[in-house]
Write a protein that holds these residues in place. Structure first.
Motif, mmCIF file in Angstrom:
data_model
loop_
_atom_site.group_PDB
_atom_site.id
_atom_site.type_symbol
_atom_site.label_atom_id
_atom_site.label_comp_id
_atom_site.label_asym_id
_atom_site.label_seq_id
_atom_site.Cartn_x
_atom_site.Cartn_y
_atom_site.Cartn_z
ATOM 1 N N VAL A 1 -13.618 -1.326 -30.890
ATOM 2 C CA VAL A 1 -12.125 -1.940 -30.044
ATOM 3 C C VAL A 1 -11.475 -0.704 -30.104
ATOM 4 O O VAL A 1 -10.195 -0.929 -29.473
ATOM 5 C CB VAL A 1 -11.752 -3.224 -30.333
ATOM 6 C CG1 VAL A 1 -13.828 -4.360 -30.239
ATOM 7 C CG2 VAL A 1 -12.109 -3.616 -32.182
ATOM 8 N N GLN A 2 -11.947 -0.105 -31.331
ATOM 9 C CA GLN A 2 -10.130 0.957 -31.315
ATOM 10 C C GLN A 2 -10.261 2.079 -30.859
ATOM 11 O O GLN A 2 -8.990 2.281 -30.566
ATOM 12 C CB GLN A 2 -10.387 1.129 -32.809
ATOM 13 C CG GLN A 2 -9.712 2.395 -33.343
ATOM 14 C CD GLN A 2 -10.163 2.580 -34.735
ATOM 15 O OE1 GLN A 2 -10.501 4.683 -35.192
ATOM 16 N NE2 GLN A 2 -8.254 3.884 -35.551
ATOM 17 N N TYR A 3 -11.560 1.865 -30.041
ATOM 18 C CA TYR A 3 -11.840 3.260 -28.936
ATOM 19 C C TYR A 3 -10.783 2.789 -28.044
ATOM 20 O O TYR A 3 -11.198 3.400 -26.911
ATOM 21 C CB TYR A 3 -13.203 3.728 -28.745
ATOM 22 C CG TYR A 3 -13.010 5.075 -28.441
ATOM 23 C CD1 TYR A 3 -12.647 6.432 -27.696
ATOM 24 C CD2 TYR A 3 -14.753 5.410 -28.695
ATOM 25 C CE1 TYR A 3 -12.766 7.249 -27.265
ATOM 26 C CE2 TYR A 3 -15.016 6.872 -27.870
ATOM 27 C CZ TYR A 3 -13.820 7.383 -27.798
ATOM 28 O OH TYR A 3 -14.536 8.666 -27.308
ATOM 29 N N ILE A 4 -11.217 1.435 -27.541
ATOM 30 C CA ILE A 4 -10.975 0.995 -26.180
ATOM 31 C C ILE A 4 -9.305 0.770 -26.440
ATOM 32 O O ILE A 4 -9.063 1.334 -25.004
ATOM 33 C CB ILE A 4 -11.565 -0.672 -25.873
ATOM 34 C CG1 ILE A 4 -12.915 -0.740 -25.838
ATOM 35 C CG2 ILE A 4 -10.757 -1.130 -24.571
ATOM 36 C CD1 ILE A 4 -13.291 -2.363 -25.585
ATOM 37 N N TYR A 5 -9.304 0.262 -27.089
ATOM 38 C CA TYR A 5 -7.388 0.387 -27.880
ATOM 39 C C TYR A 5 -6.629 1.959 -27.165
ATOM 40 O O TYR A 5 -5.332 2.617 -26.518
ATOM 41 C CB TYR A 5 -6.828 0.218 -28.791
ATOM 42 C CG TYR A 5 -6.677 -1.555 -28.385
ATOM 43 C CD1 TYR A 5 -5.619 -2.042 -28.246
ATOM 44 C CD2 TYR A 5 -7.626 -2.449 -28.768
ATOM 45 C CE1 TYR A 5 -5.368 -3.257 -28.116
ATOM 46 C CE2 TYR A 5 -7.819 -3.949 -29.008
ATOM 47 C CZ TYR A 5 -6.214 -4.058 -28.291
ATOM 48 O OH TYR A 5 -5.758 -5.602 -28.409
ATOM 49 N N HIS A 6 -7.336 2.589 -28.167
ATOM 50 C CA HIS A 6 -6.880 4.244 -27.660
ATOM 51 C C HIS A 6 -6.793 5.119 -26.139
ATOM 52 O O HIS A 6 -6.337 5.205 -26.131
ATOM 53 C CB HIS A 6 -7.636 5.032 -28.886
ATOM 54 C CG HIS A 6 -6.960 6.553 -29.070
ATOM 55 N ND1 HIS A 6 -7.881 7.319 -27.889
ATOM 56 C CD2 HIS A 6 -6.084 7.410 -29.638
ATOM 57 C CE1 HIS A 6 -7.386 8.303 -28.421
ATOM 58 N NE2 HIS A 6 -6.445 8.836 -28.978
ATOM 59 N N ASP A 7 -8.543 4.725 -25.777
ATOM 60 C CA ASP A 7 -8.675 5.423 -24.454
ATOM 61 C C ASP A 7 -8.103 4.656 -23.186
ATOM 62 O O ASP A 7 -7.788 5.516 -22.411
ATOM 63 C CB ASP A 7 -9.687 5.774 -24.197
ATOM 64 C CG ASP A 7 -10.777 7.004 -25.312
ATOM 65 O OD1 ASP A 7 -9.737 7.330 -26.132
ATOM 66 O OD2 ASP A 7 -11.577 7.271 -24.553
ATOM 67 N N VAL A 8 -8.161 3.291 -23.760
ATOM 68 C CA VAL A 8 -7.605 2.552 -22.077
ATOM 69 C C VAL A 8 -6.067 1.929 -22.208
ATOM 70 O O VAL A 8 -4.778 2.460 -20.832
ATOM 71 C CB VAL A 8 -8.636 1.317 -22.690
ATOM 72 C CG1 VAL A 8 -7.801 0.995 -20.877
ATOM 73 C CG2 VAL A 8 -9.953 1.583 -21.772
#
Length: 209
Positions: free
Chosen positions: A98-105
């Protein structure tokens, strides 16, 4: 002017030009404008393959899948193995996913662990699942209690579906998958939802059927 009326209006203009001895140049320009408008309308109404795929999974209409970037990101990670502490496609855990989603999206950096995401000052926590919107975090633990450490986190998509990296096998084995929040298993573990500060257009996305 509403786009759906443009072809009819252009047709009237074309007929008028032809019947009144309008110039060939004006007639050609009118026809070209009609062609451009038709192409623009077709592009506007075109459904992306990713919309069709995830509309079927989430049981919503394809046009409701408006955040193409989000669902393309998810599609690239689907079925990635679950790995505690993992941070790449050889294995990833729930909180980094979820951290990755927030960062990339969304270009937003959030905390690394589920517990820290839950306790962060900018996480607006709430219990009412009917208030969930796309982009919200969903927190879980075996006790379903806010007084016990948070052990799992997912990312809410809409229509009771959320994406997460899980060690639970369910029907397709552990890894990145989309699950139903109304499943009795997840209802029993549910602690709270949490909303992070995002842009207004993101917060307004609720993804109803």
């Amino acid at each position: 002017m509403n786009t759906i009326f443009k072809p009819a209006i252009l047709f009237i203009i074309i007929v008028a030009l032809a019947s009144c001895g309008g110039s060939k140049k004006a007639l050609t320009e009118a026809l070209e404008q009609q062609r451009r408008d038709s192409i623009a309308l077709a592009k506007k109404n075109k459904i992306h393959p990713i919309q069709k795929k995830y509309a079927s999974i989430l049981n919503v209409r394809p046009e409701k899948i408006s955040n193409i970037k989000l669902f393309e990101f998810i599609d690239g990670w689907m079925n990635t193995p679950y790995k505690l502490g993992g941070e790449d496609k050889s294995g990833i855990d729930c909180s980094f996913f979820v951290q990755y989603i927030y960062h990339d999206v969304y270009d937003v950096l959030i905390e690394r662990t589920a517990e820290k995401q839950f306790n962060a000052p900018d996480t607006d926590r709430f219990k009412g699942q009917k208030y969930l919107r796309q982009g919200d975090l969903i927190f879980f633990n075996p006790q379903g209690s806010e007084f016990a450490p948070i052990t799992h986190v997912g990312f809410y998509l809409g229509n009771n579906k959320f994406v997460h990296s899980t060690a639970r096998r369910e029907t397709t084995g552990p890894g990145v998958k989309i699950s139903n929040l109304k499943d009795p298993y997840w209802q029993r573990l549910f602690v709270s939802a949490g909303r992070k500060p995002l842009k207004p257009e993101v917060l307004n996305s609720k993804l109803e059927p």
